[in-house]
Write a protein that holds these residues in place. Structure first.
Motif, PDB file in Angstrom:
ATOM      1  N   GLU A 131    -124.311  29.270 -42.250  1.00 18.03           N
ATOM      2  CA  GLU A 131    -124.261  27.918 -41.687  1.00 18.03           C
ATOM      3  C   GLU A 131    -125.498  27.131 -42.092  1.00 18.03           C
ATOM      4  O   GLU A 131    -125.409  25.966 -42.469  1.00 18.03           O
ATOM      5  CB  GLU A 131    -124.169  27.972 -40.167  1.00 18.03           C
ATOM      6  N   LEU A 132    -126.657  27.780 -42.012  1.00 16.88           N
ATOM      7  CA  LEU A 132    -127.899  27.106 -42.401  1.00 16.88           C
ATOM      8  C   LEU A 132    -127.895  26.772 -43.888  1.00 16.88           C
ATOM      9  O   LEU A 132    -128.346  25.694 -44.285  1.00 16.88           O
ATOM     10  CB  LEU A 132    -129.124  27.965 -42.056  1.00 16.88           C
ATOM     11  N   ARG A 133    -127.380  27.677 -44.693  1.00 10.78           N
ATOM     12  CA  ARG A 133    -127.298  27.389 -46.136  1.00 10.78           C
ATOM     13  C   ARG A 133    -126.382  26.199 -46.390  1.00 10.78           C
ATOM     14  O   ARG A 133    -126.699  25.329 -47.200  1.00 10.78           O
ATOM     15  CB  ARG A 133    -126.781  28.607 -46.895  1.00 10.78           C
ATOM     16  N   ASP A 134    -125.241  26.170 -45.708  1.00 11.20           N
ATOM     17  CA  ASP A 134    -124.315  25.049 -45.871  1.00 11.20           C
ATOM     18  C   ASP A 134    -124.978  23.749 -45.428  1.00 11.20           C
ATOM     19  O   ASP A 134    -124.861  22.719 -46.100  1.00 11.20           O
ATOM     20  CB  ASP A 134    -123.028  25.278 -45.050  1.00 11.20           C
ATOM     21  N   TRP A 135    -125.667  23.808 -44.296  1.00  7.38           N
ATOM     22  CA  TRP A 135    -126.331  22.612 -43.779  1.00  7.38           C
ATOM     23  C   TRP A 135    -127.443  22.179 -44.739  1.00  7.38           C
ATOM     24  O   TRP A 135    -127.606  20.995 -45.013  1.00  7.38           O
ATOM     25  CB  TRP A 135    -126.891  22.908 -42.392  1.00  7.38           C
ATOM     26  N   LEU A 136    -128.178  23.153 -45.273  1.00  7.95           N
ATOM     27  CA  LEU A 136    -129.234  22.864 -46.240  1.00  7.95           C
ATOM     28  C   LEU A 136    -128.648  22.206 -47.479  1.00  7.95           C
ATOM     29  O   LEU A 136    -129.178  21.210 -47.968  1.00  7.95           O
ATOM     30  CB  LEU A 136    -129.969  24.156 -46.615  1.00  7.95           C
ATOM     31  N   VAL A 147    -134.914  19.548 -44.740  1.00  2.00           N
ATOM     32  CA  VAL A 147    -134.668  20.550 -45.788  1.00  2.00           C
ATOM     33  C   VAL A 147    -135.774  21.598 -45.769  1.00  2.00           C
ATOM     34  O   VAL A 147    -135.503  22.805 -45.836  1.00  2.00           O
ATOM     35  CB  VAL A 147    -134.553  19.870 -47.170  1.00  2.00           C
ATOM     36  N   ASP A 148    -137.025  21.150 -45.655  1.00  2.00           N
ATOM     37  CA  ASP A 148    -138.141  22.094 -45.605  1.00  2.00           C
ATOM     38  C   ASP A 148    -138.019  23.013 -44.392  1.00  2.00           C
ATOM     39  O   ASP A 148    -138.233  24.223 -44.499  1.00  2.00           O
ATOM     40  CB  ASP A 148    -139.484  21.345 -45.564  1.00  2.00           C
ATOM     41  N   PHE A 149    -137.680  22.441 -43.247  1.00  2.00           N
ATOM     42  CA  PHE A 149    -137.509  23.239 -42.037  1.00  2.00           C
ATOM     43  C   PHE A 149    -136.397  24.271 -42.224  1.00  2.00           C
ATOM     44  O   PHE A 149    -136.535  25.434 -41.858  1.00  2.00           O
ATOM     45  CB  PHE A 149    -137.191  22.333 -40.837  1.00  2.00           C
ATOM     46  N   LEU A 150    -135.283  23.831 -42.813  1.00  2.00           N
ATOM     47  CA  LEU A 150    -134.163  24.739 -43.031  1.00  2.00           C
ATOM     48  C   LEU A 150    -134.523  25.851 -44.007  1.00  2.00           C
ATOM     49  O   LEU A 150    -134.110  27.000 -43.822  1.00  2.00           O
ATOM     50  CB  LEU A 150    -132.951  23.968 -43.543  1.00  2.00           C
ATOM     51  N   LYS A 151    -135.295  25.516 -45.020  1.00  2.00           N
ATOM     52  CA  LYS A 151    -135.716  26.555 -45.967  1.00  2.00           C
ATOM     53  C   LYS A 151    -136.570  27.598 -45.245  1.00  2.00           C
ATOM     54  O   LYS A 151    -136.382  28.800 -45.449  1.00  2.00           O
ATOM     55  CB  LYS A 151    -136.500  25.938 -47.132  1.00  2.00           C
ATOM     56  N   ARG A 152    -137.493  27.130 -44.402  1.00  2.00           N
ATOM     57  CA  ARG A 152    -138.329  28.073 -43.645  1.00  2.00           C
ATOM     58  C   ARG A 152    -137.463  28.901 -42.695  1.00  2.00           C
ATOM     59  O   ARG A 152    -137.664  30.113 -42.549  1.00  2.00           O
ATOM     60  CB  ARG A 152    -139.421  27.327 -42.867  1.00  2.00           C
ATOM     61  N   SER A 153    -136.496  28.262 -42.064  1.00  2.00           N
ATOM     62  CA  SER A 153    -135.599  28.968 -41.142  1.00  2.00           C
ATOM     63  C   SER A 153    -134.779  30.012 -41.883  1.00  2.00           C
ATOM     64  O   SER A 153    -134.566  31.117 -41.378  1.00  2.00           O
ATOM     65  CB  SER A 153    -134.651  27.983 -40.456  1.00  2.00           C
TER      66      SER A 153
END
Length: 136
Positions: free
Chosen positions: A15-20, A87-93
């Motif tokens: 889900e995070l990858r899709d959102w990213l 995007v940066d936050f999602l990458k860290r997540s």
């Protein structure tokens, strides 16, 4: 439980990858809008210079259009910054989630090995007991 937890983490990671991916697409679209707005602003400015000598009314309209474009550029730039932060936050997540997933997988493997060892020990104990009965 751990398998379910692992599956949940894998789903969350996807889900995070899709959102990213969606955020990166939005960022690219916004960057394109910013560049387009900048090009339009340059064109408007060049036209303004040529028409200034002939038509003051046209000049006033172009100044309004340029001001609107500058506001759009500022808005797009702010949106681009916000999307970039997301995007940066999602990458860290994603990195943290990947690390956690790896830990869960390692724990699951360790649990499996311990269960196999316990089963082997139980089997050996049963064989020993059966061997003792046969001897009697």
């Amino acid at each position: 439980y751990r398998a379910r937890k692992l599956e949940q983490h894998l789903l969350r990671r996807q889900e995070l990858r899709d959102w990213l991916s969606k955020r990166e697409s939005e960022r690219a679209a916004l960057a394109e809008r910013v560049e387009g707005a900048r090009r339009r602003a340059r064109v408007v400015h060049a036209m303004q210079h040529l028409l200034y000598e002939n038509h003051r009314e046209v000049q006033a309209e172009q100044e309004r259009a340029l001001a609107e474009l500058e506001v759009q550029i500022d808005d797009c730039t702010q949106q681009l910054g916000a999307v970039s932060d997301s995007v940066d936050f999602l990458k860290r997540s994603l990195v943290a989630l990947q690390q956690h997933t790896e830990q869960l997988e390692e724990q699951q493997e360790q649990d499996r090995a311990e269960a196999e060892a316990a089963e082997a020990a139980e089997h050996e104990a049963l064989e020993t007991l059966q061997g003792t009965r046969v001897e009697r």
